[in-house]
Design a protein around this motif. Structure first.
Motif, PDB file in Angstrom:
ATOM      1  N   LYS A 128       4.157  11.461   1.706  1.00 17.34           N
ATOM      2  CA  LYS A 128       4.177  12.015   3.048  1.00 17.34           C
ATOM      3  C   LYS A 128       2.829  12.654   3.386  1.00 17.34           C
ATOM      4  O   LYS A 128       2.306  12.496   4.486  1.00 17.34           O
ATOM      5  N   SER A 129       2.266  13.357   2.415  1.00 17.55           N
ATOM      6  CA  SER A 129       1.005  14.057   2.679  1.00 17.55           C
ATOM      7  C   SER A 129      -0.150  13.085   2.893  1.00 17.55           C
ATOM      8  O   SER A 129      -1.207  13.467   3.355  1.00 17.55           O
ATOM      9  N   MET A 130       0.041  11.819   2.521  1.00 18.02           N
ATOM     10  CA  MET A 130      -1.032  10.847   2.736  1.00 18.02           C
ATOM     11  C   MET A 130      -0.839  10.117   4.064  1.00 18.02           C
ATOM     12  O   MET A 130      -1.574   9.190   4.383  1.00 18.02           O
ATOM     13  N   GLY A 131       0.181  10.526   4.809  1.00 23.36           N
ATOM     14  CA  GLY A 131       0.349   9.995   6.150  1.00 23.36           C
ATOM     15  C   GLY A 131       1.376   8.885   6.272  1.00 23.36           C
ATOM     16  O   GLY A 131       1.398   8.175   7.268  1.00 23.36           O
ATOM     17  N   ILE A 132       2.236   8.722   5.252  1.00 21.00           N
ATOM     18  CA  ILE A 132       3.244   7.667   5.328  1.00 21.00           C
ATOM     19  C   ILE A 132       4.466   8.177   6.082  1.00 21.00           C
ATOM     20  O   ILE A 132       4.923   9.291   5.843  1.00 21.00           O
ATOM     21  N   GLY A 166       5.677  10.003  -5.590  1.00 23.50           N
ATOM     22  CA  GLY A 166       6.757  10.858  -5.116  1.00 23.50           C
ATOM     23  C   GLY A 166       6.689  10.999  -3.607  1.00 23.50           C
ATOM     24  O   GLY A 166       5.665  10.758  -2.990  1.00 23.50           O
ATOM     25  N   GLU A 167       7.846  11.405  -3.052  1.00 23.27           N
ATOM     26  CA  GLU A 167       7.974  11.474  -1.610  1.00 23.27           C
ATOM     27  C   GLU A 167       7.000  12.467  -0.988  1.00 23.27           C
ATOM     28  O   GLU A 167       6.381  12.191   0.039  1.00 23.27           O
ATOM     29  N   GLY A 168       6.856  13.623  -1.640  1.00 21.54           N
ATOM     30  CA  GLY A 168       6.000  14.674  -1.089  1.00 21.54           C
ATOM     31  C   GLY A 168       4.574  14.208  -0.911  1.00 21.54           C
ATOM     32  O   GLY A 168       3.986  14.338   0.169  1.00 21.54           O
ATOM     33  N   TYR A 169       4.020  13.652  -1.977  1.00 25.10           N
ATOM     34  CA  TYR A 169       2.632  13.201  -1.905  1.00 25.10           C
ATOM     35  C   TYR A 169       2.489  12.041  -0.925  1.00 25.10           C
ATOM     36  O   TYR A 169       1.515  11.972  -0.180  1.00 25.10           O
ATOM     37  N   LYS A 198       0.823  -1.217   0.000  1.00 21.39           N
ATOM     38  CA  LYS A 198       0.000   0.000   0.000  1.00 21.39           C
ATOM     39  C   LYS A 198       0.864   1.278   0.000  1.00 21.39           C
ATOM     40  O   LYS A 198       0.710   2.107  -0.888  1.00 21.39           O
ATOM     41  N   PRO A 199       1.803   1.417   0.970  1.00 20.48           N
ATOM     42  CA  PRO A 199       2.673   2.593   0.867  1.00 20.48           C
ATOM     43  C   PRO A 199       3.531   2.598  -0.396  1.00 20.48           C
ATOM     44  O   PRO A 199       3.859   3.656  -0.911  1.00 20.48           O
ATOM     45  N   GLU A 229       2.637   1.793  -3.345  1.00 22.23           N
ATOM     46  CA  GLU A 229       1.851   2.385  -4.425  1.00 22.23           C
ATOM     47  C   GLU A 229       1.821   3.902  -4.278  1.00 22.23           C
ATOM     48  O   GLU A 229       2.008   4.642  -5.242  1.00 22.23           O
ATOM     49  N   ALA A 230       1.604   4.359  -3.044  1.00 26.85           N
ATOM     50  CA  ALA A 230       1.534   5.799  -2.817  1.00 26.85           C
ATOM     51  C   ALA A 230       2.876   6.458  -3.111  1.00 26.85           C
ATOM     52  O   ALA A 230       2.938   7.575  -3.606  1.00 26.85           O
TER      53      ALA A 230
END
Lengths: 378, 340
Positions: B232-236, B227-230, B219-220, B222-223
């Motif tokens: 991170k913004s999804m809570g990873i 890219g790293e920024g996005y 799951k992470p 795929e996120a």
């Protein structure tokens, strides 16, 4: 207030770039950050979306400290649209949008029927339903921005943070995107915080503006409060050209030198002539313009001397004398084609005066340029 | 995920499983001692002729070798997939980034200094040394990756680290005992041969752990493709996620290196073939496909290595490079075309 920063200092590795940032946004409102390149707009956005460590100060979202929320909790309340280029292989736009459901899906990222409905709705909001099954790598920049926005919508946040969402978009896509943001703010009751390069658009879309320059916030408030007089000129250290805060338009620098042409203008007829002369770097004087005339706004930026008169009143004799004095100094008299009516009959008088003085009377900027060129050769 | 896509994934898995089964049959069947398939079937499943030469050939040589090729091939491919996710670069792989060479160096150290002194070394210790070696060279690459953002420079650094490790390995071989030299040289050419059932008992659990852990972080993963920024913004938790990625890929490639030596191109090429087959980059779909594809790929490569110039056996790296390199080249061409 819903989203609030207090005495926030931001920067990289302990070095402060911008300090004492205090602002707040309510749900349903849009706040734009403007300022020259390198002023720290992105740094502020990265800090309030927790991509960067803050240096000092607080950020609260619904009274909760932003820095105490878990990653997942934050992702459910705040989503972002970044400037970094996204290039996922073999992903359809629908899949990219569905990534926004990340903080809601199970450990394997499976989408439920509800998730799918939210994805479709997000695509509909950004007018990108037809892109759902297309590969993300095959669509245009404008479409990408909309897909990334749909992804951010899918996170169902109460705050959305966007870093220069309109960069690289053509005018049509810029306006479309901002229109969607406005709809989002009101329909989804979201607080939107973004940085914008286009100050004219910022003035039109934002409820609040904050201006960053140097190491602090130089000004903040509603667009009407911020965009006054020569503020933009000083914010961006503009040495030439002007920004018309009333119309939100940019004007280039006025041509230098003593004007040898007087332009008779009014009612918008003058603007194309002014622009033509400006492009050819020919200084001019113009008049007599009522202060509520659209020509007056542009003339103030582009002409060396403007004779203007108070609107809704007869033109005083003094102003006529001023205009005649300018005609005296000029070689050419350019009639931009003003429609002469009851309240601007002074135009007739000025044309008559120019003829009397033996000025060369012309009817367009092209004629003037041709004439001036011919005379130069002879 | 609509129905049509799911059918596609299942079909790909099925075809890959059939290919593995076919490769298994061919691998067990091929060799200098020929046997009829029926007899092989009887030997394997009915424990026929226990103790005979044929039975020993199958049970002690061909069967473990095929299983090793399958498991290690899958492991190597997953390791490549994880590295490609980590670096978000299609050319990343344990061999390219010098990780395999680091592992190789430490295995050589272990063979020369420990096996030489104590007369042998248990399989899990080989993995341990190999793992330490890959972590060290990986650590070096990561150290540079913090300063250097350019992927191509980083790849060059990885390749250079690989050369240095190989040079040190060769240097030590010069001073090693003859018996060690023979086994090291053979090992460093890469081969799935000589892995015993007890070694398989070490390999299988490690690889299974690696495989299931990879599925757990799909799951992470795929996120992270956004890219790293996005991500991170999804809570990873980016730092933790990257650490897990590195640890898993190093563990898998270290296991491979410890038992089969450094094998090139599998880690780079197979994940791409798998993605092309399932036509998606969804990790939860791609991870099993990559494992199966890597298993089939390595089994067929091993078959070629054994049979193409029989009785001379080719090094497995020779075959994988021969088949893998053109795949990587065509992939690069396709990718650079797609960008314009």
């Amino acid at each position: 207030m819903f989203f609030e920063t207090r005495k926030l200092s931001v920067g990289y590795s302990g070095r402060v770039l911008v300090r004492d940032i205090s602002f707040s946004v309510d749900r349903g409102k849009i706040l734009s950050i403007i300022g020259p390149n390198g002023a720290g707009k992105t740094t502020i956005l990265k800090t309030i979306s927790r991509h960067l460590e803050r240096i000092a100060g607080t950020v609260t979202i619904e009274k909760d400290s932003l820095f105490r929320l878990s990653g997942k909790e934050l992702a459910r309340r705040l989503s972002v649209m970044l400037t970094e280029r996204v290039d996922p292989e073999l992903m359809t736009c629908g899949q990219v949008v569905a990534m926004g459901r990340y903080p809601y899906t199970d450990s394997f990222g499976r989408l439920t029927a509800k998730d799918r409905a939210i994805v479709s709705e997000a695509l509909r909001m950004v007018h990108a339903e037809e892109l759902e099954d297309l590969p993300f790598s095959h669509i245009s920049d404008g479409q990408r921005q909309r897909v990334m926005l749909a992804r951010a919508i899918c996170q169902q946040p109460s705050v959305m943070i966007l870093d220069e969402p309109t960069s690289y978009l053509d005018i049509r896509h810029k306006i479309e995107l901002l229109d969607i943001l406005r709809a989002l703010a009101s329909e989804k009751d979201m607080a939107i915080i973004m940085s914008l390069h286009e100050i004219d658009l910022a003035a039109k879309i934002s409820d609040y503006i904050i201006c960053v320059k140097g190491d602090r916030i130089q000004s903040c408030g509603t667009p009407e409060e911020v965009f006054t007089g020569d503020f933009i000129k000083s914010l961006y250290d503009m040495e030439c050209g002007t920004f018309n805060t009333l119309l939100g338009s940019v004007e280039l620098a006025a041509p230098q030198g003593e004007p040898d042409v007087f332009v008779l203008a009014g009612g918008g007829k003058g603007i194309p002539v002014y622009r033509q002369l400006q492009k050819n770097r020919r200084a001019f004087s113009t008049g007599i313009l009522f202060e509520n005339d659209v020509d007056f706004q542009v003339a103030s930026a582009l002409s060396r001397y403007v004779v203007s008169a108070e609107a809704f009143n007869p033109v005083p004799e003094l102003k006529l004398k001023e205009a005649k004095a300018l005609i005296d100094k000029a070689r050419f008299f350019l009639d931009s084609g003003v429609k002469i009516g009851v309240h601007n009959s002074f135009c007739k008088e000025l044309v008559g005066y120019a003829e009397e003085q033996g000025k060369i009377i012309l009817n367009s900027a092209e004629e003037l340029l041709a004439e001036a060129g011919r005379r130069l050769i002879v | 995920m609509n129905k049509f896509k799911v059918i596609r994934y299942q079909l790909v898995y099925l075809v890959l499983l059939l290919l593995i089964a076919l490769a298994m049959v061919l691998n067990v069947n091929a060799g200098s001692v020929s046997m009829s398939p029926l007899r092989i079937f009887k030997i394997i499943f009915m424990r026929f002729e226990e103790g005979s030469v044929e039975s020993n050939i199958i049970w002690k040589i061909r069967l473990p070798r095929s299983l090793t090729a399958a498991i290690l091939g899958g492991a190597l491919s997953i390791s490549g997939l994880l590295l490609q996710t980590f670096f978000r670069n299609p050319i990343a792989g344990p061999f390219v980034l010098g990780i395999s060479s680091g592992a190789k160096l430490f295995v050589a150290l272990a063979v020369i200094f420990i096996a030489g002194r104590f007369g042998g070394i248990p399989p899990y210790a080989m993995v341990l040394f190999s793992f330490i070696g890959s972590l060290i060279s990986m650590g070096l690459v990561l150290l540079f990756s913090q300063k250097i953002k350019s992927m191509s420079v980083l790849l060059v650094i990885g390749i250079m680290i690989g050369y240095i490790c190989s040079a040190v390995t060769d240097f030590m071989i010069n001073f090693a005992k003859d018996s060690h030299i023979a086994s090291l040289t053979y090992w460093s050419m890469g081969s799935f041969a000589g892995v015993s059932w007890s070694a398989l008992g070490t390999i299988a659990p490690i690889v299974a752990t690696g495989l299931f852990s990879s599925i757990l972080i799909s799951k992470p993963m795929e996120a992270y493709q956004l890219g790293e920024g996005y991500a991170k913004s999804m809570g990873i938790n980016i730092r933790l996620f990257r650490l897990v990625l590195i640890a898993l890929s190093s563990l898998l490639s270290a296991t491979v290196t410890a038992f089969a030596g450094p094998i090139s191109f599998v880690g780079v090429a197979v994940p791409h073939i798998a993605k092309m087959l399932v036509k998606t980059s969804k990790p939860i779909v791609v991870i099993p496909a990559t494992f199966l594809c890597g298993a089939a790929f390595c089994m067929f490569c091993d078959l070629i290595a054994r049979t193409a110039f029989a009785p001379t056996e080719l090094a497995i790296g020779t075959v994988t490079a021969f088949l893998g390199a053109p795949i990587v080249i065509s992939l690069m061409v396709r990718l650079s075309k797609g960008k314009h």
